[in-house]
Design an enzyme around this catalytic site. Structure first.
Site, PDB file in Angstrom:
ATOM      1  N   GLU A  63      36.168  45.300  31.429  1.00  0.00           N
ATOM      2  CA  GLU A  63      36.860  45.740  32.641  1.00  0.00           C
ATOM      3  C   GLU A  63      38.117  46.561  32.329  1.00  0.00           C
ATOM      4  OE1 GLU A  63      35.740  42.688  32.089  1.00  0.00           O
ATOM      5  OE2 GLU A  63      34.511  42.046  33.789  1.00  0.00           O
ATOM      6  N   PHE A  70      35.267  28.122  40.480  1.00  0.00           N
ATOM      7  CA  PHE A  70      34.773  28.859  39.314  1.00  0.00           C
ATOM      8  C   PHE A  70      35.140  30.342  39.433  1.00  0.00           C
ATOM      9  CE2 PHE A  70      31.315  31.295  37.220  1.00  0.00           C
ATOM     10  CZ  PHE A  70      31.665  30.989  35.916  1.00  0.00           C
ATOM     11  N   GLN A  71      35.710  30.881  38.383  1.00  0.00           N
ATOM     12  CA  GLN A  71      36.136  32.281  38.308  1.00  0.00           C
ATOM     13  C   GLN A  71      37.071  32.666  39.452  1.00  0.00           C
ATOM     14  OE1 GLN A  71      32.652  34.801  37.607  1.00  0.00           O
ATOM     15  NE2 GLN A  71      32.902  34.509  35.404  1.00  0.00           N
ATOM     16  N   MET A 104      52.476  53.548  13.331  1.00  0.00           N
ATOM     17  CA  MET A 104      53.809  53.656  13.907  1.00  0.00           C
ATOM     18  C   MET A 104      54.659  52.441  13.534  1.00  0.00           C
ATOM     19  SD  MET A 104      55.606  55.817  15.412  1.00  0.00           S
ATOM     20  CE  MET A 104      55.115  56.992  16.661  1.00  0.00           C
ATOM     21  N   LYS A 111      34.072  36.674  48.446  1.00  0.00           N
ATOM     22  CA  LYS A 111      32.647  37.002  48.564  1.00  0.00           C
ATOM     23  C   LYS A 111      32.147  36.869  50.007  1.00  0.00           C
ATOM     24  CE  LYS A 111      28.289  36.102  46.167  1.00  0.00           C
ATOM     25  NZ  LYS A 111      27.627  35.259  45.159  1.00  0.00           N
TER      26      LYS A 111
END
Lengths: 572, 166
Positions: free
Chosen positions: A52, A114-115, A472, A164
């Site tokens: 993602e 969940f999630q 760097m 949802k």
């Protein structure tokens, strides 16, 4: 269309179409299945990333080359939290994104389902705005507002959290064409009295200097900046993200200013009597030691964000508005400054301190970048990652068009380069090749997106500048920490050519300067899909010029000092 | 650590949207400001709320805070009223342990401050006082000789004097 026949997910897709969205970057998951189902029935292209964060950087790259709002669609929980680095990157560079995240059903909110993650809450500190939609009927309004907020004023990312059940229920509200946001103003032209006051200061100047920032690029003010520079007789320096607004090849251009900017640009800021900053925000990478920055000059600060006033320095004149619109206001009111002496002085600095690098030794990133510039005649979109190669790209690929060089400026997000180049390639309408210049460290952070580039047959030229070091950080440890290298050696790097071939991606390897031109030309001619060029570079090369953090322009280093330099007092 | 800084009175008009309070609090916390008191209340427009915030921190940062508050999409207006001509009021409920023989003195103090007693038992009293924070601090200080069980302060609310809107 009778909206009643649509569920929330279908309304989301219909709203995207109404906003002119044709490409969405995303990754599915349980809570966004209804939206991924609805998108199948539309013409919108869903670009499936491999992570993602990659989807978000890709949307960012897409937004930077198209000027449109980048759109991301991911699931709840980890899917949503994985976007945060990308959202923060976009926030720091004022990039318009709308990020849709899935969420658990509304009755489960706050129950550690969940999630489930409170992603809108987590995002507060790093978005322009965010929404949690709890009623399907709010969807048309919220999406309209989100796109308006993301793309107006000082642009930025907006997050929409979609439970949802909200996307599954029917929608009874109509589509909307306008927004009502009483607390939200979009500045355009600056206050006339402020403009006139600034003009008086500009007229008195004998040593004017223009600083072109990202705001000038975003507002499309290249022509106005050029006109201002020529009319006034003022040299132009740029911030990293302002490069290209004013052609670096122009005689009046001093190139990039700041920590790794040119000596001429930094000297000029230190000695000008008038500094006209156009859409720049005086980041610490630009100002160096703040107490000594622009003390001798009158500052005219043009910015679309009123909160930039006095944030870092207090300018004599603050012109709040869109950079292009404000320059249009200024231009008819100004004439040529008596700046002949000043221009001579600036040209002398330019001549005395050109950007340069050692020609002996192994393969140099600078050489590859320069060769790429010559091979493309400067006509390429270059996306860099973060680190030494980023600075060398900014120095040795002299941009002549705004939006030609994409990189994570404010956030300095390693791993940005490859996924952003995917978005850039998808949005690219210039016909120029898209080249990703990445280091071996940053590349490995988002290397999984090779699959995305390959699947979409995107002809990206991926230059992996491999010095086996986090260059760097190594440079700082070398210069300021007695060369005590701590966790900067990239041991057990993979064979990057083999990695590319594992994805069925064409790959080349170079380790000598003499091979660069031939291989770059070969890579530029290959357009069936991505091509990776593994460049095994000089291991311990340093970026110069350099103003150590917290130091002033007088301390600018143009080569590595023999002794260890005092530890920097500045931040990062 | 914050007492060294002066208190600033800020009033904010904000759209009634979820999360607005958190966004506003983040503007203060990110810049090291401590919120002394916070009053959120409805306005004549039911889509808009009023916040009165008293906060302490580096005065140079305050202008930045106001600008950053104004930048929030949900914030309609943010104003610093620190040295302006405003009416400031606060309401306090104060519970004091008080034996019958101490009542007279306590009631005298209440009378002087135009405070009211709103609950009285054999051994305790609840006093209600409204006014400026300084007046309330003075009353609290005088009550120290009694045993103060607890007090609840509403926090400061502010209104511009004259016709101008706050």
């Amino acid at each position: 269309m009778a909206i009643k026949s649509l569920n929330g997910a279908q309304v989301v897709i219909e709203c995207l179409k109404r906003e002119g969205v044709d490409t969405v970057f995303g990754y599915p998951g349980g809570s966004v299945i209804p939206i991924f189902d609805a998108i199948l029935d539309s013409d919108i292209k869903l670009v499936l990333s491999r992570h993602e964060q990659g989807a978000t950087h890709a949307a960012d790259g897409y937004a930077r080359v198209t000027g449109k709002t980048g759109v991301v669609l991911v699931t709840s929980g980890p899917g949503a939290t994985n976007t945060l680095t990308g959202v923060y990157t976009a926030y720091m560079d004022s990039i318009p994104l709308v990020v849709f995240t899935g969420q658990t059903v509304t009755p489960s909110l706050g129950s550690d389902a969940f999630q489930e993650s409170d992603i809108s809450g987590m995002s507060f500190a790093t978005v322009k705005h965010s929404f949690l939609v709890k009623d399907t009927n709010d969807l048309p309004r919220v999406i309209k507002e989100a796109f308006f907020i993301a793309h107006s004023g000082r642009q930025g990312p907006v997050l929409i959290d979609l439970p949802k059940d909200v996307t599954m229920k029917p929608c009874n509200a109509p589509f909307v064409d306008s927004v009502s946001l009483p607390g939200y103003n979009v500045p355009c032209k600056a206050d006339l009295a402020a403009v006139e006051a600034a003009v008086l200061s500009i007229r008195n100047s004998k040593k004017p200097l223009i600083l072109a920032g990202h705001g000038a690029a975003i507002s499309g003010a290249s022509r106005q900046v050029k006109e201002l520079a020529e009319k006034l007789g003022a040299p132009v320096s740029s911030t990293l993200l302002g490069l290209g607004v004013f052609p670096v090849s122009s005689e009046l251009s001093l190139g990039m200013t700041g920590m790794h900017g040119t000596v001429a640009a930094n000297r000029a800021i230190h000695e000008c009597d008038l500094l006209i900053s156009i859409g720049a925000r005086f980041d610490d990478r630009i100002t160096a030691k703040l107490s000594e920055f622009a003390k001798q000059c009158t500052v005219v600060h043009i910015d679309i964000d009123p909160a930039e006033y006095g944030k870092v320095i207090v300018p004599k004149h603050f012109l709040n508005g869109n950079a292009k619109a404000v320059l249009e206001q200024l231009l008819p009111l100004i004439g040529r400054a008596d700046s002949a002496e000043w221009l001579k002085q600036v040209a002398a600095w330019k001549k005395k301190f050109p950007l340069t690098y050692p020609k002996q030794g192994g393969l140099r990133v600078q050489h590859i970048v320069q060769t790429l510039y010559e091979a493309t005649n400067g006509k390429a979109i270059v996306v860099s990652d973060v680190g030494q190669h980023q600075m060398w790209t900014a120095q040795f690929f002299p941009c002549n068009y705004a939006g030609q060089l994409l990189n994570s400026g404010g956030a300095g997000t390693m791993g940005y380069g490859l996924p952003a180049s995917i978005g850039a390639a998808l949005g690219n309408k210039t016909g120029f090749p898209v080249c990703a210049i990445v280091g071996d460290g940053g590349f490995q952070m988002t290397m999984c997106e090779l699959a995305t580039a390959h699947f979409n047959k995107l002809p990206i030229k991926i230059f992996v500048m491999d010095n086996h070091f986090l260059g760097m950080v190594r440079q700082w440890q070398d210069m300021f920490y007695d060369k005590r290298y701590s966790s900067v050696l990239m041991e057990s790097n993979p064979d990057f050519v083999k990695v590319a071939r594992a994805y069925d991606i064409e790959a080349f390897h170079i380790s000598r300067n003499v091979d660069a031109e031939r291989v770059i030309k070969k890579a530029l001619e290959y357009n069936e899909g991505p091509v990776l060029i593994h460049c095994e570079c000089e291991q311990e090369d340093n970026v110069f010029p350099m103003i150590p953090p917290g130091a002033s322009v007088d301390d600018i280093l143009i080569e590595r000092p023999k002794e260890t330099v005092e530890k920097p007092t500045g931040g990062t | 650590m914050y007492s060294q800084f002066p208190a600033h009175s800020i009033s904010i008009l904000v759209s009634n949207k979820p999360g607005a309070l958190v966004r506003i609090a983040l503007v203060f916390s990110r810049r090291g400001y401590n919120i002394d008191s916070l009053v959120v209340s409805p306005t004549m427009d039911n889509t808009v709320s009023r916040m009165n915030i008293v906060a302490r921190g580096n005065p140079e940062t305050l202008a930045q805070i106001i600008q950053q508050l104004e930048k929030l999409v949900d914030v309609i207006r943010a104003k610093d009223h620190t040295r302006q001509d405003v009416v400031e009021k606060e309401l306090v409920l104060l519970k004091v342990k008080c034996k019958p023989e101490e009542r007279t003195e306590l009631l005298q103090i209440c009378n002087h401050f135009r405070a009211q007693t709103i609950d009285m038992t054999e051994t305790s009293m609840i006093i209600q006082i409204t006014g400026s924070s300084e007046k309330i601090d003075a009353l609290l200080s005088l009550c120290k000789k009694f045993e103060v069980v607890e007090f609840v302060r509403t926090g400061k609310i502010i209104m511009m004097r004259g016709e101008n809107k706050t």
